[in-house]
Design a protein around this motif. Structure first.
Motif, short mmCIF file in Angstrom:
data_model
loop_
_atom_site.label_atom_id
_atom_site.label_comp_id
_atom_site.label_asym_id
_atom_site.label_seq_id
_atom_site.Cartn_x
_atom_site.Cartn_y
_atom_site.Cartn_z
N TYR A 1 0.83 -1.21 0.00
CA TYR A 1 0.00 0.00 0.00
C TYR A 1 0.86 1.26 0.00
O TYR A 1 0.58 2.23 -0.70
N ILE A 2 1.94 1.20 0.77
CA ILE A 2 2.82 2.39 0.86
C ILE A 2 3.38 2.75 -0.52
O ILE A 2 3.44 3.92 -0.90
N THR A 3 3.73 1.71 -1.27
CA THR A 3 4.23 1.96 -2.62
C THR A 3 3.18 2.65 -3.47
O THR A 3 3.46 3.58 -4.24
N TRP A 4 1.96 2.19 -3.31
CA TRP A 4 0.86 2.82 -4.07
C TRP A 4 0.70 4.28 -3.67
O TRP A 4 0.39 5.12 -4.49
N LEU A 5 0.89 4.52 -2.35
CA LEU A 5 0.75 5.91 -1.90
C LEU A 5 1.82 6.79 -2.55
O LEU A 5 1.53 7.89 -3.02
N PHE A 6 3.05 6.28 -2.60
CA PHE A 6 4.10 7.04 -3.29
C PHE A 6 3.76 7.21 -4.76
O PHE A 6 3.96 8.27 -5.35
N PHE A 7 3.23 6.14 -5.33
CA PHE A 7 2.81 6.20 -6.73
C PHE A 7 1.80 7.34 -6.91
O PHE A 7 1.90 8.15 -7.83
N ALA A 8 0.85 7.43 -5.96
CA ALA A 8 -0.17 8.48 -6.05
C ALA A 8 0.47 9.85 -5.93
O ALA A 8 0.11 10.80 -6.64
N SER A 9 1.46 9.96 -5.04
CA SER A 9 1.96 11.31 -4.79
C SER A 9 2.98 11.74 -5.84
O SER A 9 3.09 12.92 -6.13
N VAL A 10 3.72 10.79 -6.41
CA VAL A 10 4.78 11.19 -7.34
C VAL A 10 4.51 10.85 -8.79
O VAL A 10 4.71 11.66 -9.69
#
Ligand SMILES: Nc1ncnc2c1ncn2[C@@H]1O[C@H](COP(=O)(O)OP(=O)(O)OP(=O)(O)O)[C@@H](O)[C@H]1O
Ligand SMILES: [Mg+2]
Lengths: 600, 242
Positions: A438-447
């Motif tokens: 999930y954290i990777t997805w969050l970074f994906f969303a932000s960057v």
């Protein structure tokens, strides 16, 4: 009376002291529990702890830096949610009734809890002072203990007597919710919480008891409570209207979108743009849809219908690349979906009528949402994000469930579909989403997400987070639901076929209700996980509820210095999380019981 | 004019041929009993009649409509042909009343009150009006099967198919289901019944057929079928089950 006590004593003896082993266990555990509670009470009451760090920051906790001038939007969205809940509770009110003694029993147990607190709370507590010496102080004097003990004891005994008396009065379980809620509402008018005042030297003045902190919220909460109650009665009044239930269910799915795009965003709208852009686009698409439905049974139209669908699909794909207004792109996509279902549904006059209504509603909603969601927000906030705190956590939680749940259902059905393309796409999405943290997805969303969106489309960080969250929990929901789908015997499908149901009816009325019922416990635990996992957004710079408590307040030195008061805030945050998840799991147990009626 | 006509119906499951050319006709109001050893294709054949299975060769015409891949035809036929399964297949999440009214309301688009009235009538007919508000899981096997019959009848079908309706039931419950079926037969319903209940066949059937290895090996009146079978295979079958 004496009999009752004797019986109770016997029960206690049998369950706790039946043998030497269990006696030892009972005494040992009691000792541990008692000490734990004494420690907790000592911690809570010690003058070293500054609970004002929590109380004084309620606003920060709820909405972070959201501008006060726009608070009305928050209140409206909270109020709207309550009104929806009220109507729904009324509409779906069951006739479950409980005897009044159940209520007395609850108050009696509450009394016992307070009694326990008054008895075991320590008189003295000690803490490490700044200079390294242990400071011991009196926190609960004998006189205040006795002053509390006597009234609590009287009230508890009173409720105990009441609950054991056979009173022939019962109440509807749903009504009781409102009675219980009215207690905190009344309390915010009665209990005055202090707020901190500063003198000229920015030193703290003793809290002024005449400035209650709940002052600004007590009118809105009361108004909301009254609306909640009113909408409940409205729901009950229209209980028999079946259509209203359907409208309500659909509205629930639209509510988070509405709140997000119109209440939290405060769109800046150019009237000229609406008049020259939105309204003509809306009218054109409405006419196209209307024509499709009305002319579908014409033999010539029927003959060339597949070509028509092809044209629409090509136009949709082309629309993504050429520069036309966002609304037109979205409408094209919607039209593509619409024209594929028209032939199957428009076989009767009734079907045609509902198709036209659905088309109009879908277009209106789309226009409305795009105008709100895609336009620049007019809310100006110091710092990066529009809002944070509990409202962000709550939004992520609601979104994580309301949007990802239907998405999960669709993905699960798609993965079980007979059409290979649909199956491959759905399986691909599920596997891709689940195999990355999930954290990777969050970074994906932000960057990274912006790179994948069509040029010119830009979303706020929170929207991007909501998008990946919806997909992430959607994939988990899908796998849970698929488990449920697999538990349905083939005979159910055949029986539905044999009585002539259409594929949609079969899925909607026979398969899904059973599949979902089978997986309620896992669905609820997924929802709880989604709720708690929302605190991970802190790593991409959003301020959720936990971050406020842990980091923001702990670093707060203006206007009041709260540095070093992390523990109070963490306890508060934990308690709030606990209240919500506990309520959710209790609710789901009730639902399970109610649905479990027909289980073999 | 016969209400069902089948001509040279063939059906394969992969390489295995389950039906090897079945031809038959059934007139309106007729009661046909099909029996035969396990795996002989009885279920497969009657499931072809309402298209729960697709046949690959031959043709089946039900009430003037040929069974093809045309979705419209399939819907028309399924609304006219009721089916009762060996394992009841009631919907466990719905009450008895909802089980019965589901299809009339959603498929026939009738009003709820009319459908419920009709459902009560049907429950009376199969003898369990008092069970209307229970869930299937709370009923005995015999009661469940009678609900299944009522559910099929709620669509006002012209034809009823029964696939071993009593073979999942305890002996003492078989009678109540057979009674309901006998009553239905007397009312003039066209019925195809796959069963090993020979008493039922003798009493109500107009014709009896024997299937073996995907073929129909004997077709006869009940009296002739039991007392004077033409085919050796029938004799063997009867000697095994009687
Ligand atoms: N879905 C399927 N896939 C493969 N083979 C099948 C399938 N359904 C049935 N068969 C085969 O087709 C043959 C006929 O099956 P069918 O169920 O029609 O027999 P039956 O006469 O009803 O037997 P029984 O009395 O045991 O119910 C059997 O050999 C069975 O193994
Ligand atoms: Mg069979």
């Amino acid at each position: 009376m004496v009999d009752v006590i004797k019986k109770k004593a016997k029960e206690v003896q049998e369950s706790l002291f039946s043998s030497v082993g269990s006696s030892v266990l009972t005494i040992g555990t009691s000792y541990l529990v008692l000490n734990f509670f004494r420690g907790m009470f000592g911690f809570v009451m010690s003058s070293d702890k500054d609970w004002l760090a929590v109380l004084n920051n309620m606003q920060l906790y709820m909405v972070q830096a959201y501008p006060e001038s726009d608070f009305i939007r928050v209140w409206i969205s909270v109020g709207l949610t309550f009104v929806f809940s009220g109507v729904s509770i009324g509409l779906w009110r069951s006739d479950d009734r409980s005897n009044i003694s159940v209520m007395f029993d609850r108050f009696y147990k509450l009394g016992l809890g307070v009694l326990f607190f008054t008895i075991v709370a320590p008189t003295f507590t000690s803490y490490m002072g700044n200079d390294g010496y242990v400071i011991t102080e009196e926190v609960f004097s004998r006189s205040s203990r006795i002053g509390m003990l006597i009234p609590v004891l009287l009230i508890t005994v009173g409720f105990f007597l009441l609950k054991n008396r056979k009173i022939n009065f019962s109440f509807n379980n749903s009504d009781a919710v409102f009675l219980y809620l009215s207690i905190p509402i009344a309390l915010i008018w009665i209990i005055e919480l202090p707020t901190i005042q500063l003198d000229q030297n920015k030193d703290r003045i003793i809290p002024d008891p005449l400035m209650p902190i709940a002052n600004t919220t007590k009118v809105p909460w009361t108004v909301i409570f009254v609306l909640f109650l009113l909408s409940y009665f409205i729901g009950i009044y229209f209980k028999e209207v079946k259509r209203l239930k359907n409208i309500m269910s659909i509205s629930w799915f639209l509510l988070p979108l509405l709140i997000f795009s119109w209440i939290f965003k405060k769109p800046q709208i150019e009237m000229a743009e609406v008049l020259t852009g939105d309204i003509p686009i809306f009218l054109i698409f409405f006419a196209v849809g209307l024509g499709t439905v009305l002319l579908i049974n014409n033999p010539i139209v029927k003959k060339y219908y597949s070509i028509y669908i092809g044209v629409v699909i090509v136009a949709t794909i082309a629309g993504v690349f050429i520069s036309i207004p966002m609304l037109a792109k979205a409408c094209l996509l919607l039209l593509g979906l619409f024209v594929t279902v028209v032939p199957a549904v428009s076989t009767s006059q009734q079907g045609k009528k509902s198709l036209i209504i659905i088309w109009a509603v879908a277009l209106v909603t789309l226009t409305f949402l795009l105008r709100g969601g895609a336009s620049e927000t007019g809310i100006v906030v110091p710092g990066s994000s529009i809002f944070g705190g509990f409202s962000l956590t709550w939004l992520l939680a609601i979104f994580g469930t309301y949007v990802s749940f239907p998405l999960g259902v669709l993905l699960a059905l798609g993965r079980n579909s007979k059409l290979p393309i649909v199956r491959i796409i759905c399986t691909g999405i599920i596997e891709l989403v689940r195999s990355v943290p999930y954290i990777t997805w969050l970074f994906f969303a932000s960057v990274t997400l912006a790179v994948f969106l069509p040029a010119g489309v830009e979303f706020n960080l929170i929207v991007r987070v909501l998008m990946v969250t919806a997909f992430f929990s959607g994939a988990y929901f899908a796998e849970n639901i698929r488990g449920g789908l697999q538990s349905i015997p083939k005979g159910q499908y055949e029986a539905a076929d044999a009585i002539g149901m259409s594929p949609f009816q079969k899925i909607g009325l026979i398969v899904l209700p059973q599949a979902l019922r089978a997986v309620i416990p896992t669905l609820v635990s997924s929802a709880i996980t989604a709720f708690k996992d929302s605190s991970l957004v802190t790593i991409i710079g959003l301020f959720d509820f936990l971050t406020i408590g842990k980091t923001v307040i702990d670093n707060q030195s203006v206007p009041v210095n709260f540095v070093g008061h992390q523990r109070e805030n963490l306890i508060f945050v934990a308690v709030v999380y606990w209240i919500f998840t506990f309520t959710l799991s209790r609710r789901s147990m009730k639902i399970e019981k109610r649905l479990g009626l027909g289980e073999r | 004019m016969s209400i069902i006509q089948a001509k040279g119906v063939k059906k394969w499951f992969g390489d295995f041929q389950a039906l090897k050319g079945i031809s038959m006709e059934i007139a309106e109001g007729e009661v046909l009993v099909i029996c035969g050893p396990s795996g002989s294709g009885k279920s497969t054949f009657i499931r072809c009649i309402n298209r729960l299975e697709q046949h690959q060769e031959g043709e089946i015409v039900v009430d003037g409509t040929e069974l093809t891949n045309d979705l419209k035809n399939i819907e028309t036929i399924r609304a006219e042909v009721g089916m009762v399964f060996q394992s009841f297949n009631l919907f466990p999440h719905l009450t008895v009343m909802q089980n019965i009214t589901l299809a009339p309301i959603w498929v026939r688009k009738k009003s709820r009150s009319d459908s419920e009235e009709k459902a009560m009538e049907l429950l009376n007919r199969v003898g369990i009006p008092e069970q209307a508000d229970k869930f299937p899981g709370q009923l005995s096997g015999g009661q469940q099967q009678r609900v299944a019959i009522a559910r099929a009848l709620a669509m006002d079908p012209k034809i009823m198919l029964f696939d071993e309706p009593t073979s999942a039931l305890d002996p003492e419950m078989i009678k109540e289901v057979l009674d309901a079926m006998k009553e239905l037969a007397k009312s003039g319903m066209t019925m195809i019944v796959v069963t090993h209940e020979m008493g039922f066949a003798k009493e109500v059937a107009d014709r009896v057929m024997l299937f073996d290895e995907g073929m129909m090996v004997e077709e006869n009146t009940p009296v002739e079928f039991f007392d004077n079978p033409k085919n050796d295979r029938t004799k063997l079958f009867l000697s095994q089950i009687l």
